[in-house]
Design a protein around this motif. Structure first.
Motif: not given
Lengths: 263, 263, 263, 263
Positions: A248-250, A252-254, A256-258, A260-262
């Motif tokens: 679940e943590i993974w 969410r972070i994945e 959110e982190a990208s 802006h790129l997608r």
């Protein structure tokens, strides 16, 4: 009169023969098992000496303080690792330990180093005036080079760290509230005076000072945090096995982190 | 009547507020420090329950047995790592732990798994005849697939592993010499009978059986070895700092390993 | 006619003399530096042979595919570790690698193992009918024991994994689309037929098959993922040093995980 | 005119959609695979820029230099770990990497740091006289605080390290033998003059200087050693799987280390 030179590869910790296992001079099955608790055996393993009743009480308290600090970066790293390699529990603990460095466990080591360098273990008796002078000089030296005095302040535990008074009380109860505990308190007071901030002694400052009372070399103090946290991390991994949160943590972070790129 | 769903990221181990630190429901400064030893706190951290006097005695003995096994591959790896990165003591411990896998600590896990799968924790009472049958079936199944029965035999400790009788005696003294200890002994006897070899129960077999008496899930048993060995490794690193052997080992191996290439 | 026994400690990888450094029989400064790229040197280090032009193209492509997979659990573990021990970059990479086990990198190894056990490298020529039979038997065996056929399906990349056709095209371009690539495709088709699900070959399935074309032992295939990901993790750590996210992640998780305990 | 604040968790490295995988702005299957070698992709992953032909040649050479250094403490730690946990190849690599710290890979980082602090990347053009002055001041500062100038001397490679002239030649061939290579040479000459010892620039000194030519921040330079050595360690583990030496090493060390205790 010739003497055999010391062998180059040489350890004094333990040895085994077919019918014996001896650690630090003690027969493990007969003199240790059933006679010591884990903290006392850790003391024996590290120092080669049996802990007195007072040392046992104090050393167990120090180690216990360091076992569990909540959902720390170290616990998160261990859980992330376990999610990928559940067959390698040992690697998950190892991953969690790798981050116990200068930022999170280092302040304990740094406090012990500061105190034992300001007042070497071999020093003769010092007066209270001496301690006050050492405290002033120590704080001044840190401030001069823009460094933070280790062992003071806490982002959450305000106005005091609830572990500190308890650790100092145990030190007093066990005859270990000597000149290093005094010096740590004087340094805390002086740092508050000089900076104008509230800087209570935190748990790592208290432990650093008590490690000096034991006379431990500062280089090994980080090791107490490492061995205690290994216990804590096994607890986190056990819980991760039953109630996983890593995936679940993974996600969410994945996400959110990208984002802006997608686009 | 609606219910809030359980949050996805959710841990029951610990929490902190400005004036409290609570682990497994206990106030750390006031209810734990000065009241528990390290082994008992490990039991609390892992199970969420306070150890009884008997569990405390037994669990401390198990962990102590696993702390120090001499100049193992794990200790050598930790010392090699410390030689290269003395500023990262935690990484040296981590490196040493990484090798506690299927070969060296796994037999403890494998013994616990074998026993708890042959006789699930939820099983009703079993007769001695049942246990004998389970032992025969278990050994037969291992032999059929050409696998080694875990927890038996030792390359050095012959004819018996001196830790085993002591661990079993402590189990008896503490009311924990139940059906799993019995089953392990029956499996050992059956393996000796079937193979014609002397196969005494080793320390990992004894610990595997006692872990079953505790009702521990086999997946966490390796963790006991990992957390105990972390203590042992700090001892080796401390000694390496004072009496180094890593560089000498390196040079000897380097010289010998490539001698045939240097010609 | 006596022969010198092989030394017990013996490595064929490299040696040094005062004026030479030789790796896998090649003079590093003069025959390697400036003449090879990193992927080719990895091939030399691992196999002891120089890569052909085709092997170079294919091996570099495989390794590159494995370098970077976004904000994986492995990257998160590395970043968490770096936040605690920024002075030990190597320990942060190590922590990130520890989780490349059965869940995340294992399917590549498992695909290579499945294929090389179903059709050993030493097998004589096989007909298409043979391959079809092997595919059917392989899928049936996995289904019978309730196991997932490795290398098929992807949670995100649907209907196809965009790396797979490209890797297979490179294999064809370089004369490496032989019987293992064929067999992997047949296994994929058979698994889809038998399960009624869409199960495209994913990147790890494609890599597993191409590793079989190389004739690599399956035990080393995970190593390709590990060495490639080490590169990826250094990239994540470099970014973490410039734009940290670890502390923010920690605080969010800490807050959420223990909210129900803090009440 | 409002602006969206930057998200707190934010990475610019990579993203995936169902049909695309994009790393540093490049479509992985179509723009990278088959078009780049591993060293070039590492450069892209770390810097976000495509390497020029010259940068590619130089960066691949640097990384290759760092892959394999014989039976190092790092290789021994990896082999020891693999012997205990052969199912966790990734943990064996991780254990080997943990020791790439201040002693063994640090001198490369230290050389890059020394040079980039003595002559910041943002400095305007400097004359040869400036460089000579900087070299003198730098060496004097190290000598004053009793520290060793990094990147100079080698215990085995005498009178010169054979990698150094080759790396500097490649730097010259690729237009990267600028002011940092010059400064490193001047520092070496000055250190020899001041100390009266022969102190040839070693490979880590050469690499540190060339990393400055690239403009890499010194904090990431250790990462080049870490990622390259991961490749080397997989080679050692592969050999350990085929021709084990770890158990033999263990037994010799165990025997010798505790001989004086066994009596």
């Amino acid at each position: 009169m010739s003497r055999t030179p010391k062998p180059l590869i040489h350890s004094n910790i333990a040895y085994s023969t077919p019918d014996r296992i001896v650690v630090r001079g003690k027969d493990l099955p007969n003199e240790v098992l059933g006679h010591m608790n884990l903290g006392d055996f850790a003391f024996l393993q590290l120092t080669g000496r049996e802990a007195t009743r007072e040392q046992s009480a104090m050393f167990n308290a120090i180690l216990i303080t360091l076992v569990e600090h909540g959902m720390t970066p170290s616990a998160i790293a261990a859980r992330m690792t376990y999610a990928g390699a559940p067959e390698s529990l040992q690697a998950a603990v190892a991953a969690g330990l790798c981050g116990l460095g200068s930022v999170f466990v280092g302040s304990m080591e740094a406090a012990c180093r500061m105190l034992s360098e300001a007042l070497p273990y071999t020093s003769a008796d010092v007066s209270d005036a001496d301690l006050e002078r050492i405290a002033r000089d120590t704080v001044a030296a840190y401030r001069e080079r823009g460094a933070i005095v280790p062992g003071l302040g806490h982002p959450l535990h305000k106005p005091i760290d609830p572990r500190t008074p308890r650790l100092f009380q145990l030190a007093a109860d066990n005859g270990m509230a000597g000149r290093y505990v005094k010096l740590m308190k004087l340094i805390g007071a002086e740092a508050e005076r000089a900076s104008g901030k509230t800087l209570p002694i935190n748990a790592t400052g208290a432990i650093g000072a008590i490690c000096c009372e034991f006379g431990f070399p500062w280089r090994i103090v980080r090791g107490f945090g490492v061995m205690a946290r290994a216990i804590g991390l096994v607890g986190h991994i056990m819980e991760e096995g039953e109630k996983p949160m890593a995936i679940e943590i993974w996600q969410r972070i994945e996400d959110e982190a990208s984002a802006h790129l997608r686009g």
